[in-house]
Design an enzyme around this catalytic site. Structure first.
Site, PDB file in Angstrom:
ATOM      1  N   ASN A  42     -10.564  -2.008  -6.352  1.00 49.91           N
ATOM      2  CA  ASN A  42      -9.730  -1.747  -6.959  1.00 49.91           C
ATOM      3  C   ASN A  42     -10.189  -0.690  -8.066  1.00 49.91           C
ATOM      4  O   ASN A  42      -9.623  -0.382  -9.302  1.00 49.91           O
ATOM      5  CB  ASN A  42      -8.589  -2.481  -6.736  1.00 49.91           C
ATOM      6  CG  ASN A  42      -7.767  -2.024  -6.215  1.00 49.91           C
ATOM      7  OD1 ASN A  42      -6.453  -2.663  -5.879  1.00 49.91           O
ATOM      8  ND2 ASN A  42      -7.835  -1.229  -5.137  1.00 49.91           N
TER       9      ASN A  42
ATOM     10  N   ASP B  15       0.772  -1.026   0.093  1.00 49.34           N
ATOM     11  CA  ASP B  15       0.041  -0.047   0.236  1.00 49.34           C
ATOM     12  C   ASP B  15       0.562   1.256  -0.106  1.00 49.34           C
ATOM     13  O   ASP B  15       1.803   1.426   0.566  1.00 49.34           O
ATOM     14  CB  ASP B  15      -0.987  -0.068   1.677  1.00 49.34           C
ATOM     15  CG  ASP B  15      -2.126   0.641   1.248  1.00 49.34           C
ATOM     16  OD1 ASP B  15      -2.248   1.638   0.466  1.00 49.34           O
ATOM     17  OD2 ASP B  15      -2.932   0.948   2.331  1.00 49.34           O
TER      18      ASP B  15
HETATM   19  C1  FPP Z   1      -1.846   0.705  -3.529  1.00 46.35           C
HETATM   20  O1  FPP Z   1      -1.325   1.517  -3.647  1.00 46.35           O
HETATM   21  C2  FPP Z   1      -1.202  -0.483  -4.420  1.00 46.35           C
HETATM   22  C3  FPP Z   1      -2.097  -1.261  -5.436  1.00 46.35           C
HETATM   23  C4  FPP Z   1      -3.472  -0.506  -5.309  1.00 46.35           C
HETATM   24  C5  FPP Z   1      -2.249  -2.211  -6.202  1.00 46.35           C
HETATM   25  C6  FPP Z   1      -0.659  -1.742  -7.144  1.00 46.35           C
HETATM   26  C7  FPP Z   1       0.046  -2.121  -6.825  1.00 46.35           C
HETATM   27  C8  FPP Z   1       1.593  -2.340  -7.505  1.00 46.35           C
HETATM   28  C9  FPP Z   1       1.137  -1.714  -8.913  1.00 46.35           C
HETATM   29  C10 FPP Z   1       2.312  -3.023  -6.960  1.00 46.35           C
HETATM   30  C11 FPP Z   1       3.078  -4.340  -7.777  1.00 46.35           C
HETATM   31  C12 FPP Z   1       2.726  -4.700  -8.593  1.00 46.35           C
HETATM   32  C13 FPP Z   1       2.364  -6.290  -9.194  1.00 46.35           C
HETATM   33  C14 FPP Z   1       2.174  -6.706 -11.138  1.00 46.35           C
HETATM   34  C15 FPP Z   1       3.493  -6.774  -9.111  1.00 46.35           C
HETATM   35  P1  FPP Z   1      -2.733   3.013  -3.352  1.00 46.35           P
HETATM   36  O2  FPP Z   1      -2.500   3.503  -4.754  1.00 46.35           O
HETATM   37  O3  FPP Z   1      -3.927   1.976  -3.123  1.00 46.35           O
HETATM   38  O4  FPP Z   1      -1.731   4.234  -2.406  1.00 46.35           O
HETATM   39  P2  FPP Z   1      -2.200   5.329  -1.822  1.00 46.35           P
HETATM   40  O5  FPP Z   1      -3.000   4.077  -0.818  1.00 46.35           O
HETATM   41  O6  FPP Z   1      -1.396   5.846  -1.143  1.00 46.35           O
HETATM   42  O7  FPP Z   1      -3.685   5.775  -3.170  1.00 46.35           O
END
Ligand code: FPP
Length: 240
Positions: free
Chosen positions: A60, A12
């Site tokens: 998501n 996260d």
């Molecule tokens: C959290 O950050 C991450 C996600 C919603 C998913 C995406 C994850 C990745 C791109 C990393 C790994 C990917 C792979 C393919 C192994 P957020 O957007 O929720 O952050 P925030 O809470 O700060 O908005």
């Protein structure tokens, strides 16, 4: 250092990492992918047998369409680029979640990568994609209900093993340690059944900044925990 057999991570904080730098959110995800690649290598090096990464939750899908599209592209590129590396590192790729919802291009890359790595045995890397634990449990319950409907199973025979065997995680041990980055202290619909006795570790560090040094700190803390599984301290460690 005592390492967990199964480590699960809620990655996260990519968006906040980018926003702190006045960068578009997707750049945070790009750095998040780099952190994930480094984590896979480090976990394998440490002898962790199962690594499960929460990459995209069923919730998501509700994010702005352009962020979802970019995440899917990123995922596709990650899979295409990582195949050689997974083969070289003897890592098997698995997926949990309702992948029927993924764009067909991503799904076919995913299926090809799983097939190519199916016999690799040093580590199982599981990506949770379009994953929600309540959805996983519901799909599992439906499968059990079908077995009951077909007369293959009696309702009063259903035990924990039956459910465990029809979850997406069938065949995997339960996580020993769950790490969640970015300071949020929630499970967020991740592995609700499987985390029953898992040690939880929360850190303020945002995912793109979570590297081998931060992992070592989490593992040191894990090593200090006494896992009792509902028993007393004396029962699990009779010498004390
Ligand atoms: C959290 O950050 C991450 C996600 C919603 C998913 C995406 C994850 C990745 C791109 C990393 C790994 C990917 C792979 C393919 C192994 P957020 O957007 O929720 O952050 P925030 O809470 O700060 O908005």
């Amino acid at each position: 250092m005592r390492v967990p057999e199964h480590l699960a991570i809620i990655m996260d904080g990519n968006g906040r990492w980018a926003e702190q730098r006045q960068l578009p959110r997707i750049l945070g995800h790009h750095h998040g992918v780099e952190a994930a690649k480094a984590m896979v290598e480090e976990c394998r090096r440490l002898g962790i047998r199962f690594l499960t990464l929460y990459a995209f939750s069923s919730e998501n899908w509700g994010r702005p369409a352009d962020e979802v599209r970019s995440l899917m592209e990123l995922l596709n590129r990650f899979l295409a680029q990582e195949l050689d590396s997974l083969l070289a590192q003897n890592i098997r790729l698995r997926v949990i979640g309702d992948i029927r919802q993924l764009p067909s291009g991503v799904r076919s890359t995913l299926e090809a990568t799983m097939a190519r790595t199916a016999h690799n045995s040093d580590m199982v890397l599981t990506l949770a994609l379009s994953y929600g634990s309540r959805d996983e449990i519901l799909r599992a319950v439906r499968r059990l209900a079908e077995a009951v409907g077909q007369g293959l199973l009696q309702p009063n025979q259903i035990d924990e093993d039956h459910l465990t065997q029809v979850l997406d995680t069938a065949g995997m041990p339960e996580p020993d340690l769950l790490i969640r980055t970015s300071g949020e202290m929630r499970i967020s619909n991740f592995l609700l059944w499987q985390l029953a006795y898992t040690e939880l570790y929360f850190t303020e560090v945002l995912w793109p900044d979570f590297g081998p040094a931060q992992l070592r700190q989490a593992l040191r803390e894990f090593g200090r925990r006494q896992r009792r599984f509902g028993l007393t301290a004396r029962q699990v460690q009779p010498d004390n």
